[in-house]
Design an enzyme around this catalytic site. Sequence first.
Site, PDB file in Angstrom:
ATOM      1  CG  MET A  15      -1.759  -1.216   1.423  1.00 22.16           C
ATOM      2  SD  MET A  15      -3.032  -1.399   0.182  1.00 22.16           S
ATOM      3  CE  MET A  15      -4.092  -0.012   0.555  1.00 22.16           C
ATOM      4  CB  SER A  17       4.076   1.511  -3.250  1.00 24.20           C
ATOM      5  OG  SER A  17       3.057   0.918  -4.033  1.00 24.20           O
ATOM      6  CB  THR A  20      -3.166   4.545  -8.458  1.00 23.53           C
ATOM      7  OG1 THR A  20      -3.727   3.325  -7.952  1.00 23.53           O
ATOM      8  CG2 THR A  20      -4.207   5.242  -9.328  1.00 23.53           C
ATOM      9  CD  GLU A  90      -6.335  -1.403  -6.067  1.00 22.89           C
ATOM     10  OE1 GLU A  90      -5.861  -2.458  -5.577  1.00 22.89           O
ATOM     11  OE2 GLU A  90      -6.148  -0.289  -5.546  1.00 22.89           O
ATOM     12  CB  CYS A 149      11.036   0.795  11.122  1.00 14.12           C
ATOM     13  SG  CYS A 149      11.295  -0.407   9.793  1.00 14.12           S
ATOM     14  CB  CYS A 185       9.992  -3.693   6.878  1.00 15.90           C
ATOM     15  SG  CYS A 185      10.194  -3.665   8.684  1.00 15.90           S
TER      16      CYS A 185
END
Length: 207
Positions: A15, A17, A20, A90, A149, A185
């Site tokens: 998600m 990233s 789209t 998607e 992180c 991660c």
Amino acid sequence: VGGKMAELQYRYATMNSGKTLDLIHNAYNYEENGFQVLILKPQIDTKAGNMIISRVGMTRKVDFLIQKNDNILKRLRDKLENISCIFVDEVQFLSKRQIDELFLLTKIIDVTVICYGLRTNFKAESFEGSKRLLEIADSLEEIKTICKCGNIARYVGRKVNGNYVLDGQEVVIDGTNQVEYVPLCGECYLKEVKKIDFSKVKKKVGF
């Protein structure tokens, strides 16, 4: 385009990233250079109706909403004249059969299909569509984003009412029913979603 053989391409990520946004940008580049494109997405992605919307606010109208039982070859057979590229958003929500149809389309019509989607769901398991793409796509590309992180995020956690969960339906669109998704991660996924205590594991196996 450019004399290359048509390919089924899979650009996968977690998600947030920019999948789209990348799709919209690449579709625009094709059109700026005089090529025609089609945009597809699964009907099950109800978040934006017949639009795709990036998280930075860019939008694009979808040419075809793909239903669960659609035969993509039949849906598109009269719409492919002069089409140079098909973009699918998607894509993880498509069926194995529909992915096979996209693959076949690239070979019999010589039109490239570029798919964007998640590699795994909130349980770190493949969606049906993404699994098939990882098996047969001509090219694979990871679109990277960052975990909170600072490490590369390749997994996604589902939060319901602010808490990570590991049960529930595979497909629940973010923003509905108090559901949100968080890119993580591997370490954060195991610690925060799976609730694994690394120190206990090390002690148990003798590290």
